[in-house]
Design an enzyme around this catalytic site. Structure first.
Site, mmCIF file in Angstrom:
data_model
loop_
_atom_site.group_PDB
_atom_site.id
_atom_site.type_symbol
_atom_site.label_atom_id
_atom_site.label_comp_id
_atom_site.label_asym_id
_atom_site.label_seq_id
_atom_site.Cartn_x
_atom_site.Cartn_y
_atom_site.Cartn_z
ATOM 1 N N ASP A 12 51.144 3.993 3.310
ATOM 2 C CA ASP A 12 51.875 5.207 3.668
ATOM 3 C C ASP A 12 51.506 5.563 5.105
ATOM 4 O O ASP A 12 50.846 4.785 5.819
ATOM 5 C CB ASP A 12 51.649 6.331 2.643
ATOM 6 C CG ASP A 12 50.256 6.949 2.708
ATOM 7 O OD1 ASP A 12 49.424 6.480 3.517
ATOM 8 O OD2 ASP A 12 50.004 7.905 1.959
ATOM 9 N N CYS A 69 46.510 3.702 1.497
ATOM 10 C CA CYS A 69 46.933 5.072 1.757
ATOM 11 C C CYS A 69 45.692 5.826 2.220
ATOM 12 O O CYS A 69 44.730 5.193 2.664
ATOM 13 C CB CYS A 69 47.618 5.694 0.534
ATOM 14 S SG CYS A 69 46.591 5.953 -0.918
ATOM 15 N N THR A 71 43.375 7.608 0.580
ATOM 16 C CA THR A 71 42.224 7.302 -0.270
ATOM 17 C C THR A 71 42.303 5.918 -0.907
ATOM 18 O O THR A 71 41.301 5.431 -1.446
ATOM 19 C CB THR A 71 42.152 8.309 -1.433
ATOM 20 O OG1 THR A 71 43.380 8.204 -2.181
ATOM 21 C CG2 THR A 71 41.961 9.730 -0.927
ATOM 22 N N HIS A 102 36.257 -11.287 -12.050
ATOM 23 C CA HIS A 102 36.254 -10.840 -13.450
ATOM 24 C C HIS A 102 37.611 -10.323 -13.923
ATOM 25 O O HIS A 102 37.932 -10.452 -15.102
ATOM 26 C CB HIS A 102 35.211 -9.737 -13.653
ATOM 27 C CG HIS A 102 33.805 -10.260 -13.649
ATOM 28 N ND1 HIS A 102 32.731 -9.524 -14.107
ATOM 29 C CD2 HIS A 102 33.289 -11.457 -13.237
ATOM 30 C CE1 HIS A 102 31.620 -10.240 -13.987
ATOM 31 N NE2 HIS A 102 31.928 -11.409 -13.450
ATOM 32 N N HIS A 137 36.028 -14.073 -19.171
ATOM 33 C CA HIS A 137 36.845 -13.015 -18.567
ATOM 34 C C HIS A 137 38.332 -13.184 -18.871
ATOM 35 O O HIS A 137 39.085 -12.215 -18.828
ATOM 36 C CB HIS A 137 36.630 -12.984 -17.055
ATOM 37 C CG HIS A 137 35.191 -12.825 -16.691
ATOM 38 N ND1 HIS A 137 34.482 -11.681 -16.950
ATOM 39 C CD2 HIS A 137 34.320 -13.698 -16.130
ATOM 40 C CE1 HIS A 137 33.229 -11.836 -16.553
ATOM 41 N NE2 HIS A 137 33.111 -13.049 -16.057
HETATM 42 C C1 RB5 Z 1 48.655 11.554 2.087
HETATM 43 O O1 RB5 Z 1 48.297 12.756 2.666
HETATM 44 C C2 RB5 Z 1 47.692 11.207 0.961
HETATM 45 O O2 RB5 Z 1 47.895 12.052 -0.122
HETATM 46 C C3 RB5 Z 1 47.836 9.769 0.561
HETATM 47 O O3 RB5 Z 1 47.670 8.951 1.676
HETATM 48 C C4 RB5 Z 1 46.857 9.236 -0.475
HETATM 49 O O4 RB5 Z 1 45.538 9.533 -0.140
HETATM 50 C C5 RB5 Z 1 47.163 9.499 -1.874
HETATM 51 O O5 RB5 Z 1 46.511 9.024 -2.801
#
Ligand code: RB5
Length: 149
Positions: A12, A69, A71, A102, A137
């Site tokens: 993203d 993204c 996180t 695994h 596994h």
């Molecule tokens: C975008 O602001 C953020 O929500 C996205 O990049 C991500 O971290 C979502 O899981």
């Protein structure tokens, strides 16, 4: 190049520079990259970005997918909704190796707000170089696949 040397990349807006760094890194290693973007930093929806990449892996068009993204969590959740995909979020090299050995993961997710570029590229290397161990596994991975039915 055949599909077994092809990686799909997607992110993203939160992870564009890291995605481009991963693209350059794996291209230099001889992988063919299918980069689904985005090219520009407008806000975009990670579920759509993750699902698009996941479909490329599930269809067999690409051997692996690497998705990013902020996180790594949301895009991973979306990718794992696509049948045939096993995607883990990694912010360490040990986990990246283990999800291949695994869990026979075919997609890797990372958070651009979590890991720096140097660590992220090491994580990519750990993921791409580790084979699936099979053996004990294998039936467990089959159990994961059975949940998709
Ligand atoms: C975008 O602001 C953020 O929500 C996205 O990049 C991500 O971290 C979502 O899981």
């Amino acid at each position: 190049m055949t599909a077994d040397r092809r990686i799909v990349l997607s992110s993203d807006h939160a992870a564009i520079p890291l995605r481009l760094a991963v693209a350059a890194h794996v291209t230099a290693q001889g992988w063919e990259v299918v980069d689904l973007g985005p090219a520009t930093p407008e806000s975009t929806n990670y579920p759509e970005r993750g699902a698009e990449a996941a479909r490329r892996v599930a269809s067999g068009d690409c051997r692996f997918g690497i998705i990013l993204c902020g996180t790594g969590q949301g895009i991973m959740m979306a990718a794992n909704k696509v049948k045939g995909v096993r995607c883990g979020v990694c912010s360490d090299t040990f986990s990246a190796r283990m999800i291949r050995q695994h869990n026979d993961a075919n997609m890797l997710s990372m958070g651009a707000r979590v890991v720096g570029e140097g660590l992220a590229l090491d994580i990519v290397d750990a993921f791409l170089s580790a084979p699936f161990d099979g053996g004990r596994h294998a039936p467990r991975v089959e159990m994961i696949k059975a949940l998709e039915a």
